[in-house]
Write a protein that holds these residues in place. Structure first.
Motif, short mmCIF file in Angstrom:
data_model
loop_
_atom_site.label_atom_id
_atom_site.label_comp_id
_atom_site.label_asym_id
_atom_site.label_seq_id
_atom_site.Cartn_x
_atom_site.Cartn_y
_atom_site.Cartn_z
N UNK A 214 40.02 3.27 2.24
CA UNK A 214 39.96 1.82 1.99
C UNK A 214 38.63 1.42 1.38
N UNK A 215 38.67 0.42 0.52
CA UNK A 215 37.45 -0.01 -0.17
C UNK A 215 36.37 -0.44 0.82
N UNK A 216 36.77 -1.09 1.91
CA UNK A 216 35.77 -1.54 2.88
C UNK A 216 35.04 -0.36 3.51
N UNK A 217 35.76 0.73 3.79
CA UNK A 217 35.13 1.92 4.36
C UNK A 217 34.19 2.57 3.35
N UNK A 218 34.61 2.62 2.09
CA UNK A 218 33.76 3.22 1.06
C UNK A 218 32.48 2.40 0.88
N UNK A 219 32.59 1.10 0.98
CA UNK A 219 31.41 0.24 0.86
C UNK A 219 30.44 0.48 2.01
N UNK A 220 30.97 0.59 3.22
CA UNK A 220 30.11 0.84 4.37
C UNK A 220 29.47 2.23 4.26
N UNK A 221 30.25 3.22 3.83
CA UNK A 221 29.71 4.57 3.64
C UNK A 221 28.55 4.55 2.65
N UNK A 222 28.79 3.93 1.50
CA UNK A 222 27.79 3.91 0.43
C UNK A 222 26.55 3.15 0.86
N UNK A 223 26.75 1.99 1.47
CA UNK A 223 25.61 1.18 1.89
C UNK A 223 24.79 1.90 2.96
N UNK A 224 25.46 2.55 3.89
CA UNK A 224 24.75 3.28 4.94
C UNK A 224 23.86 4.36 4.34
N UNK A 225 24.41 5.11 3.41
CA UNK A 225 23.66 6.19 2.77
C UNK A 225 22.47 5.65 1.98
N UNK A 226 22.71 4.60 1.21
CA UNK A 226 21.64 4.04 0.38
C UNK A 226 20.55 3.38 1.23
#
Length: 202
Positions: free
Chosen positions: A14-26
């Motif tokens: 899901x897009x929301x999960x990908x956003x949280x993944x990406x933001x957490x890493x960055x």
């Protein structure tokens, strides 16, 4: 025996999960203020329009990142309690051991929750609210576990353990894993020993 499942394609999440993944890493790599929504959207493979469909602001997205991490940590506390149901001292040692292991992992850059919290002065900021709630629940858990273990002054012991665990992340930035972080388990054992003495003297 079932075959080991393949790692799912990130594009299928899901897009929301990908956003949280990406933001957490960055956020973990570069900090909160250094990262903008354009970079988060690009890393996650979604548009800014999609990002704002799920999160009103970067602040809310950061809070979602920290909430997920906090819930994972709280789940781990419950798992540790279930692994050592009749041994609260072993529970405390397992919590400390988990923190000590994280310091030695490749890519470790401190405790994300505290890293981001340090960048925010507004006490009512979403990041601060998540941090305050999580640390309160962690402290409450440590106080109760210390009380069950029969330590003297359990609240004081819990505060000392929190200072040591959080201090590992803070000291790592300047002294690395071979600094005070390397002595976390020993420091916590000495602290518990002191509180056993308090209990025996009472």
């Amino acid at each position: 025996m079932k075959a080991k499942p393949q790692t799912p394609n990130p594009g299928h999440r899901p897009a929301s999960d990908r956003l949280v993944d990406a933001a957490t890493e960055l956020f973990y790599q570069h900090g909160y203020r250094a990262i903008g929504v354009d970079e988060i959207a690009a890393r996650s493979g979604v548009t800014k329009t999609t990002l704002y469909r799920y999160f009103e602001s970067k602040d809310d997205l950061a809070a979602a990142c920290l909430t997920r991490l906090a819930l994972e940590d709280l789940d781990q506390l419950m798992a540790i309690a279930q692994q050592h149901p009749d041994d609260p001292v072993a529970q405390i040692r397992a919590i400390v051991s988990s923190a000590a292991v994280k310091v030695t992992q490749p890519g470790y850059r401190g405790w994300l929750l505290s890293n981001l919290e340090a960048e925010i002065s507004d006490q009512d900021h979403p990041i601060r609210r998540v941090a305050r709630l999580y640390k309160t629940r962690l402290r409450d858990h440590l106080v109760e576990t210390a009380r069950q273990a029969g330590f003297g002054a359990p609240a004081s012991l819990a505060d000392g353990l929190l200072l040591l665990i959080e201090g590992v992340g803070a000291s790592w930035h300047s002294l690395g894993a071979v600094g005070p972080a390397a002595k976390l388990a020993l420091s916590c054992e000495l602290l518990m020993q002191g509180h056993r003495t308090v209990a025996h003297a009472a």
